[in-house]
Design a protein around this motif. Structure first.
Motif, short mmCIF file in Angstrom:
data_model
loop_
_atom_site.label_atom_id
_atom_site.label_comp_id
_atom_site.label_asym_id
_atom_site.label_seq_id
_atom_site.Cartn_x
_atom_site.Cartn_y
_atom_site.Cartn_z
N TYR A 169 0.83 -1.33 -0.07
CA TYR A 169 -0.07 0.09 -0.01
C TYR A 169 0.81 1.39 -0.08
CZ TYR A 169 -3.72 -3.36 1.45
OH TYR A 169 -4.55 -4.59 1.58
N ASP A 170 0.35 2.22 -0.80
CA ASP A 170 0.74 3.59 -0.81
C ASP A 170 -0.29 4.49 -0.28
OD1 ASP A 170 3.70 3.27 -1.58
OD2 ASP A 170 2.60 3.17 -3.61
N PHE A 171 -0.19 5.20 0.86
CA PHE A 171 -1.10 6.17 1.60
C PHE A 171 -1.05 7.49 1.28
CE2 PHE A 171 -0.31 2.17 4.13
CZ PHE A 171 -1.64 1.73 4.41
N TRP A 172 -2.38 8.13 1.45
CA TRP A 172 -2.29 9.51 1.20
C TRP A 172 -3.40 9.88 2.65
CZ3 TRP A 172 -2.24 6.75 -3.08
CH2 TRP A 172 -1.37 7.10 -4.14
N LEU A 173 -2.65 10.50 3.53
CA LEU A 173 -3.16 10.39 4.91
C LEU A 173 -3.30 12.02 5.33
CD1 LEU A 173 -1.40 7.41 6.59
CD2 LEU A 173 -3.66 7.29 5.59
N ALA A 174 -2.67 12.83 4.67
CA ALA A 174 -2.45 14.17 5.26
C ALA A 174 -3.71 14.62 5.55
CB ALA A 174 -1.43 14.97 4.40
N GLY A 175 -4.19 15.42 6.85
CA GLY A 175 -5.41 16.02 6.92
C GLY A 175 -6.54 15.16 7.15
N ALA A 176 -6.35 13.69 7.02
CA ALA A 176 -7.25 12.85 6.94
C ALA A 176 -8.04 12.63 8.28
CB ALA A 176 -7.00 11.24 6.49
N ALA A 177 -9.46 12.34 8.36
CA ALA A 177 -10.07 12.62 9.65
C ALA A 177 -9.77 11.46 10.61
CB ALA A 177 -11.84 12.13 8.99
N ASP A 178 -9.24 10.39 10.12
CA ASP A 178 -9.17 9.30 11.02
C ASP A 178 -8.08 9.53 12.34
OD1 ASP A 178 -10.48 6.99 9.29
OD2 ASP A 178 -9.43 8.57 8.10
N PHE A 179 -7.01 10.49 12.05
CA PHE A 179 -6.11 10.58 13.09
C PHE A 179 -5.92 11.78 13.97
CE2 PHE A 179 -5.06 8.75 8.87
CZ PHE A 179 -4.98 7.52 9.17
N GLY A 180 -7.31 12.49 14.10
CA GLY A 180 -7.40 13.69 14.91
C GLY A 180 -8.24 13.48 16.18
N TRP A 181 -8.27 12.20 16.82
CA TRP A 181 -9.15 12.14 18.11
C TRP A 181 -8.88 13.04 19.06
CZ3 TRP A 181 -13.26 9.28 17.82
CH2 TRP A 181 -13.15 8.09 17.40
N ARG A 182 -9.95 13.60 19.52
CA ARG A 182 -10.01 14.41 20.61
C ARG A 182 -10.56 13.66 22.08
NH1 ARG A 182 -12.76 18.80 16.72
NH2 ARG A 182 -10.85 19.48 16.01
N GLU A 183 -10.11 14.03 23.09
CA GLU A 183 -10.69 13.23 24.57
C GLU A 183 -12.13 13.02 24.41
OE1 GLU A 183 -8.70 11.59 26.38
OE2 GLU A 183 -6.78 12.32 26.14
N ARG A 184 -12.77 14.32 24.05
CA ARG A 184 -14.39 14.19 24.33
C ARG A 184 -14.87 13.42 23.29
NH1 ARG A 184 -12.94 19.27 22.02
NH2 ARG A 184 -14.08 19.67 20.12
N GLU A 185 -14.44 12.98 22.20
CA GLU A 185 -14.93 12.16 21.10
C GLU A 185 -14.94 10.79 21.40
OE1 GLU A 185 -13.89 15.09 17.26
OE2 GLU A 185 -12.44 13.36 18.03
N LEU A 186 -14.46 10.07 22.25
CA LEU A 186 -14.24 8.83 22.61
C LEU A 186 -15.26 8.35 23.84
CD1 LEU A 186 -10.37 8.16 22.15
CD2 LEU A 186 -12.36 7.05 21.06
N PRO A 187 -15.71 7.44 23.95
CA PRO A 187 -16.85 7.04 25.04
C PRO A 187 -16.10 6.68 26.31
CG PRO A 187 -16.93 5.26 23.35
CD PRO A 187 -15.81 6.37 22.90
N GLU A 188 -16.66 6.73 27.36
CA GLU A 188 -16.35 5.92 28.57
C GLU A 188 -17.28 4.74 28.49
OE1 GLU A 188 -14.22 6.38 30.92
OE2 GLU A 188 -13.47 8.00 29.32
N LEU A 189 -16.67 3.55 28.54
CA LEU A 189 -17.40 2.21 28.19
C LEU A 189 -17.71 1.59 29.53
CD1 LEU A 189 -15.56 0.96 25.22
CD2 LEU A 189 -17.59 2.08 24.97
N PRO A 190 -18.90 0.84 29.61
CA PRO A 190 -19.01 -0.01 30.77
C PRO A 190 -17.86 -1.15 31.27
CG PRO A 190 -20.71 -0.59 29.26
CD PRO A 190 -19.77 0.62 28.73
#
Length: 307
Positions: A93-114
């Motif tokens: 694979y050759d990747f084009w990833l600059a600015g992609a949505a997948d790699f910009g996680w913020r703390e508030r976006e991830l759930p607290e799980l049971p």
């Protein structure tokens, strides 16, 4: 519930006569779909691109029974990868990833799980900051009350970072279950036999480590046993998504068997490990008999096992 966190990638796959076909993929997304198609309750935590691919990704997950409650809409584009398949069906694979949505996680976006949930992380999203730092902290917060699984799915674009091997080792220590391919370990540590690395990793923290060898099968390692299973003979189309299907099948089998709980504290007997590996190898092999990342359903897998 198994919550798979990571990227979704548009694979540009050769379609003959110099043409390319856009196929929806991404290691974690393929893993989530494989586990769901094989009967496990799965949700996907992913940041979704603003483009038409983002809508297609949502539809792909929903069609396979993956819960989308943790998908996060963004204003960023989807990630792209150009897949090149050699004469033996192996994909690069050759990747084009600059600015992609997948790699910009913020703390508030991830759930607290049971308590009792399973968190699966891996592939590019587990290595590329700033999102990788957020995912690692999220998994660490849940480690004492959830089962953490990790599939490094090592790519050159991730290993190019100066801290990549340090992060890789931290994530192995964090996980209760690690699935890696022989190629992953060879890419990460080219001068060390893969089994030597696998045994070292097992001693670092995981309770179960599964090392896959492509068409040579797989081995499961625990504190007390090493069990090997051969892969079934197939007519190969390509290997796209095979490792992701292996991970998804592993998660689904352990869930169905009631073993994906309590941070994998219950010891797995050799015959149990053998059944698990056969299920995983059969599912991965079936994926290799069709183009692109297309994990089998449970009915398809059962029919394949009867042939």
């Amino acid at each position: 519930m198994i919550v798979v966190a990571g990227e979704q990638v548009v694979d540009l796959v050769p379609a003959g006569e110099g043409l390319l076909r856009a196929a929806l993929g991404g290691g974690p997304a393929n893993t989530a779909i494989a586990a769901a198609r094989l009967g496990a309750p799965v949700a996907m935590a992913a940041r979704v691109g603003r483009d038409s691919f983002g809508s297609a990704f949502r539809q792909r997950l929903t069609a396979s029974g993956v819960d989308g409650q943790y998908l996060v809409a963004t204003s960023q584009p989807s990630a792209l990868a150009l897949a090149t398949v050699d004469d033996g069906g192996e994909a690069q694979y050759d990747f084009w990833l600059a600015g992609a949505a997948d790699f910009g996680w913020r703390e508030r976006e991830l759930p607290e799980l049971p308590d009792g949930s399973t968190i699966h992380i891996g592939s590019l999203a587990a290595f590329l900051p700033p999102g990788a730092d957020t995912l690692e902290r999220w998994a660490l917060r849940h480690r004492d009350r959830c089962t953490i699984t990790f599939d490094p799915n090592v790519r050159g674009v991730a290993l190019a970072r100066p801290d990549s091997l340090v992060r890789l080792e931290r994530l192995v220590e964090l996980a209760h279950l690690v699935r890696a391919s022989e190629g992953d370990l060879t890419h990460a540590y080219p001068h060390v036999p893969p089994m030597e690395t696998a045994r070292r990793w097992l001693a670092a923290g995981p309770r179960l480590l599964v090392l896959t060898h492509g068409d040579a099968g797989a081995v499961a390692l625990t504190a007390t046993d090493e069990v090997t299973v051969a892969a079934p003979a197939i007519s190969m189309i390509d290997t796209i998504g095979a490792g992701d299907t292996a991970m998804g099948a592993l998660l689904a089998w352990l869930h169905t068997a009631g073993r994906l709980t309590d941070q994998l504290k219950r010891e797995l007997a050799p015959e149990t490990l053998r059944l698990m590996l056969r299920h995983m190898c059969d599912a991965a092999a079936l994926t290799c008999t069709r183009p692109g990342a297309d994990p089998p359903t449970l009915d398809e897998l059962r029919a394949f096992q009867l042939t």
